[in-house]
Scaffold this motif. Structure first.
Motif, short mmCIF file in Angstrom:
data_model
loop_
_atom_site.label_atom_id
_atom_site.label_comp_id
_atom_site.label_asym_id
_atom_site.label_seq_id
_atom_site.Cartn_x
_atom_site.Cartn_y
_atom_site.Cartn_z
N VAL A 234 73.59 44.78 35.36
CA VAL A 234 72.52 45.89 35.66
C VAL A 234 71.39 45.28 35.42
O VAL A 234 69.73 45.51 36.23
N MET A 235 70.25 44.66 34.42
CA MET A 235 69.51 44.59 34.41
C MET A 235 68.37 43.90 35.19
O MET A 235 67.61 43.88 35.49
N LYS A 236 69.55 42.36 35.24
CA LYS A 236 69.24 41.55 35.90
C LYS A 236 68.59 41.90 37.86
O LYS A 236 68.53 41.34 38.39
N ILE A 237 70.30 42.87 38.07
CA ILE A 237 70.12 43.10 39.11
C ILE A 237 69.11 44.22 39.78
O ILE A 237 68.69 44.27 41.23
N ALA A 238 69.15 45.28 38.66
CA ALA A 238 68.89 46.51 39.39
C ALA A 238 67.13 46.68 38.49
O ALA A 238 66.34 47.45 38.56
N TRP A 239 66.45 45.17 37.73
CA TRP A 239 64.82 45.69 37.76
C TRP A 239 64.10 46.08 38.61
O TRP A 239 64.31 44.55 39.59
N PRO A 240 62.78 46.37 38.90
CA PRO A 240 62.49 46.18 40.00
C PRO A 240 61.40 45.88 39.65
O PRO A 240 60.25 45.68 39.96
N THR A 241 61.81 44.35 40.61
CA THR A 241 60.70 43.55 40.43
C THR A 241 59.64 44.01 41.71
O THR A 241 58.19 43.16 41.57
N ARG A 242 60.13 44.53 42.67
CA ARG A 242 58.89 44.75 43.40
C ARG A 242 57.53 45.36 43.12
O ARG A 242 56.77 45.01 42.72
N LEU A 243 58.05 46.44 42.03
CA LEU A 243 56.87 47.53 41.35
C LEU A 243 56.17 46.26 39.71
O LEU A 243 55.20 46.48 40.11
N GLU A 244 57.25 45.00 39.92
CA GLU A 244 56.47 44.28 38.75
C GLU A 244 55.59 43.44 39.76
O GLU A 244 54.23 43.06 38.92
N GLU A 245 55.78 42.51 40.83
CA GLU A 245 54.74 41.96 41.51
C GLU A 245 53.21 43.03 41.35
O GLU A 245 52.28 42.52 41.89
N TRP A 246 54.17 44.51 42.10
CA TRP A 246 53.35 44.53 42.70
C TRP A 246 51.58 45.14 41.66
O TRP A 246 50.37 45.11 41.35
N ALA A 247 52.07 45.69 40.53
CA ALA A 247 51.63 45.87 38.94
C ALA A 247 50.63 44.21 39.01
O ALA A 247 49.44 44.01 38.25
N ASP A 248 51.57 43.32 39.09
CA ASP A 248 50.48 41.90 39.19
C ASP A 248 49.13 41.51 39.67
O ASP A 248 48.64 40.93 39.42
N GLU A 249 49.81 42.23 41.21
CA GLU A 249 48.99 42.02 41.86
C GLU A 249 47.55 42.58 41.63
O GLU A 249 46.57 42.49 42.07
N SER A 250 47.79 44.49 41.45
CA SER A 250 46.69 44.90 40.73
C SER A 250 45.88 44.60 40.09
O SER A 250 44.92 45.34 39.75
N ASP A 251 46.32 43.63 38.98
CA ASP A 251 45.77 43.28 38.11
C ASP A 251 44.73 42.21 37.89
O ASP A 251 43.73 41.93 37.61
N HIS A 252 45.48 41.28 39.10
CA HIS A 252 44.11 40.81 40.16
C HIS A 252 43.29 40.77 40.50
O HIS A 252 42.17 39.74 41.19
#
Length: 75
Positions: free
Chosen positions: A56-74
């Protein structure tokens, strides 16, 4: 809801029901000659539940949210 979400919810409900192993409460048999059936059942159940949550973690992990957070940091 997406199909993987529905499947995960159904499997979660099935695991929740299987966790209540009332059919083993009065079982005095031993597995491998030393392990009570209830304990062996819960050991196997724990492995199945951990595997399910890893999937479930592999399939449903919010990668879009994680990518958005990484973009905000830079910025």
């Amino acid at each position: 809801m997406k199909a993987p979400s529905i499947i995960a919810l159904v499997v979660f409900i099935i695991l929740a029901i299987l966790h209540q192993d009332v059919w083993n409460w009065d079982n005095a048999n031993l597995v491998f000659g030393f392990l009570p059936v209830g304990l062996a059942y819960h050991a196997a159940y724990s492995i199945v539940a951990a595997t399910f949550w890893a999937i479930v973690m592999k399939i449903a992990w919010p990668t879009r949210l994680e990518e958005w957070a990484d973009e905000s940091d830079h910025s």
